[in-house]
Design an enzyme around this catalytic site. Structure first.
Site, short mmCIF file in Angstrom:
data_model
loop_
_atom_site.label_atom_id
_atom_site.label_comp_id
_atom_site.label_asym_id
_atom_site.label_seq_id
_atom_site.Cartn_x
_atom_site.Cartn_y
_atom_site.Cartn_z
NE ARG A 13 6.75 10.08 -2.14
CZ ARG A 13 6.06 9.30 -1.01
NH1 ARG A 13 6.31 8.32 -2.15
NH2 ARG A 13 5.60 9.49 0.41
CG HIS A 36 -2.91 4.88 2.13
ND1 HIS A 36 -2.05 4.14 1.32
CD2 HIS A 36 -1.79 6.17 2.27
CE1 HIS A 36 -1.22 4.82 0.50
NE2 HIS A 36 -1.02 6.37 1.48
CE LYS A 74 5.59 5.58 7.35
NZ LYS A 74 5.24 6.68 6.22
CD GLN A 81 0.41 18.33 2.50
OE1 GLN A 81 1.07 17.49 1.87
NE2 GLN A 81 -0.39 18.10 3.64
CG ASP A 115 3.80 11.40 7.66
OD1 ASP A 115 2.39 11.17 7.40
OD2 ASP A 115 4.25 10.42 6.27
CE LYS A 170 5.10 1.22 2.36
NZ LYS A 170 5.94 1.93 1.27
CB THR A 171 5.33 -7.80 5.30
OG1 THR A 171 5.89 -8.08 3.65
CG2 THR A 171 3.94 -8.10 5.61
CB THR A 175 3.65 7.38 -4.65
OG1 THR A 175 2.48 7.08 -3.48
CG2 THR A 175 3.48 8.63 -3.89
CE LYS A 207 7.70 8.54 1.77
NZ LYS A 207 7.01 9.21 2.46
CG HIS A 251 -0.05 0.56 1.98
ND1 HIS A 251 0.34 1.33 3.17
CD2 HIS A 251 0.73 1.65 0.79
CE1 HIS A 251 0.41 2.52 3.14
NE2 HIS A 251 1.23 2.42 2.12
#
Length: 427
Positions: free
Chosen positions: A92, A54, A239, A183, A204, A242-243, A46, A88, A51
């Protein structure tokens, strides 16, 4: 005679607060204690980088590999074209296969820094599900795979249900709705062709993982397993990874090694020991002993230990040394003692702007440095005593740079607050 594995990997993951859910724990424990297995974890493409959110999955795969198990990383070239709807609120943005192929290459390089791809039988491998989905016949897929999935059951999955509730206008597309099938078939394909019996994922992914387990049971009459890891969240429940302003990427061109180092260095005390358990392979006794000590010196803090460990494993020894040097220059050295070489190091390592050597107002510079989005915001920052030039606080909104503020005729260190720096280079 089968040699038993003395290390209980499941207990190890639980003790480190990594393990969240597991299917048929007793059976899986028995298998893991008696033989080496093949397991996999999937990442959709994606972005052009992973990041730090992961990393737990990658480190968990590494724990398994160190015990002789073979990790397989699936990068979803095909599933990335669909998009996982799990938790989500909206669909996306879709990307072309050409872009996804470029991202596949970049992310593969990042993963190879963490797992061992040259250690014999249990060497890690990377696969791309586009290689089997692009040639899969739609009739075959509906007949052989689709027949095992029931709409009413899928509608009850939290990932689908939440999307339907929170997006009443468009709901969910058929493509996204079918993601679970894709999946699940990934797991079945890897089970048949690579003898994979365990899938690993974030919390998730539980619904997708159990769907794959059910599919393999129906298609091949085999027993396979699933594990999910704890979702890493900050104190405010958001989460981790991420800031408020940006994601902390593994790609050094998106998040510099210095910024990466600083991120870990500023983990709050309330989370630091939890993260030492989860992100490092330090013995639990060492971490517990660290808890008992009171370290007032930053360089002896658990945060410093975590920052060193994470930066070295993701960016290597050279970038760790450089990040520590930059930290020392910015936070511990007196600006008067900085050499021209110190400024040159900063110029290549931190946020910077290059401008013509002429008169510029501080407000204009704050906008160019992206510390402010407008003259109004720039003025407010200055009036609030948040802006520093060469570590001297500036409170005048009419401030103009002069040659006095240009170290070695070219460098000016701009700071917002305590930790946001920008080096100005005057041509």
């Amino acid at each position: 005679m089968i040699k038993k594995n003395k290390t209980n990997i499941l207990k190890k993951l639980k003790d480190r607060n990594i393990l969240y859910q597991i299917t048929n724990q007793n059976k899986l424990f028995t298998i893991l204690s008696q033989q080496n297995i093949n397991l996999y974890c999937g990442f959709d493409l994606t972005a052009d980088s992973l990041h730090i959110g992961h990393l737990i999955q990658l480190f968990t795969l590494k724990y398994f590999q160190e015990l002789g198990h073979k990790p397989i990383i699936l990068l979803g070239g095909a599933t990335s074209l669909i998009g996982d709807p799990s938790f989500k609120l909206k669909e996306r943005k879709m990307n072309s296969i050409d872009i996804i192929n470029i991202w596949f290459h970049k992310i593969s390089i990042q993963i190879k820094k963490i797992l061992d791809f040259n250690c014999g039988k249990n060497s890690a491998i990377i696969v791309n599900n586009y290689n089997w989905f692009y040639k899969t016949n739609i009739l075959f897929f509906l007949e052989k795979i689709g027949k095992y999935f029931y709409i009413n059951h899928m509608m009850n999955k939290d990932s689908i249900k939440n999307r339907m509730i929170n997006n009443e206008i468009n709901g969910i597309s058929f493509a996204e709705f079918s993601y679970t099938l894709l999946q699940s078939y990934d797991f079945a394909y890897l089970n048949k062709n690579f003898d994979v019996i365990l899938q690993l994922g974030g919390s998730d992914q539980w619904g997708n993982i159990t769907s794959g387990i059910d599919l393999i049971k129906k298609m091949y009459k085999k027993k396979v397993f699933g594990i999910t890891t704890n979702l890493i969240v900050k104190n405010d429940g958001t989460k981790f990874g991420k800031t408020e302003k940006k994601t902390i990427w593994l790609d050094k061109n998106k998040t510099s090694p210095y910024e990466f180092f600083q991120f870990w260095l500023n983990i709050p005390d309330s989370l630091i020991f939890k993260f030492l358990y989860m992100f490092t392979n330090l013995e639990l006794e060492i971490i517990n002993d660290f808890k008992k000590k009171k370290n007032d010196i930053k360089k002896n803090s658990p945060q410093y230990l975590l920052a060193e460990y994470m930066t070295k494993i993701v960016h290597g020894e050279h970038n760790l040394v450089l990040s520590k040097k930059i930290t020392n220059i910015l936070f511990y050295k007196n600006i008067k003692n900085l050499s021209q070489n110190d400024f040159s190091i900063l110029l290549n390592s931190i946020n910077n702007i290059v401008i013509n050597n002429k008169e510029f107002s501080l407000q204009k510079i704050l906008i160019l440095s992206k510390f402010a989005s407008s003259h109004t915001q720039a003025s407010k920052l200055i009036k609030s005593n948040s802006i520093y030039i060469n570590n001297e606080q500036i409170s005048k909104t009419s401030f103009i740079f002069t040659k006095y503020h240009k170290k070695f005729k070219h460098f000016t260190l701009l700071r917002k607050g305590k930790k946001n720096f920008c080096l100005i280079y005057w041509k």
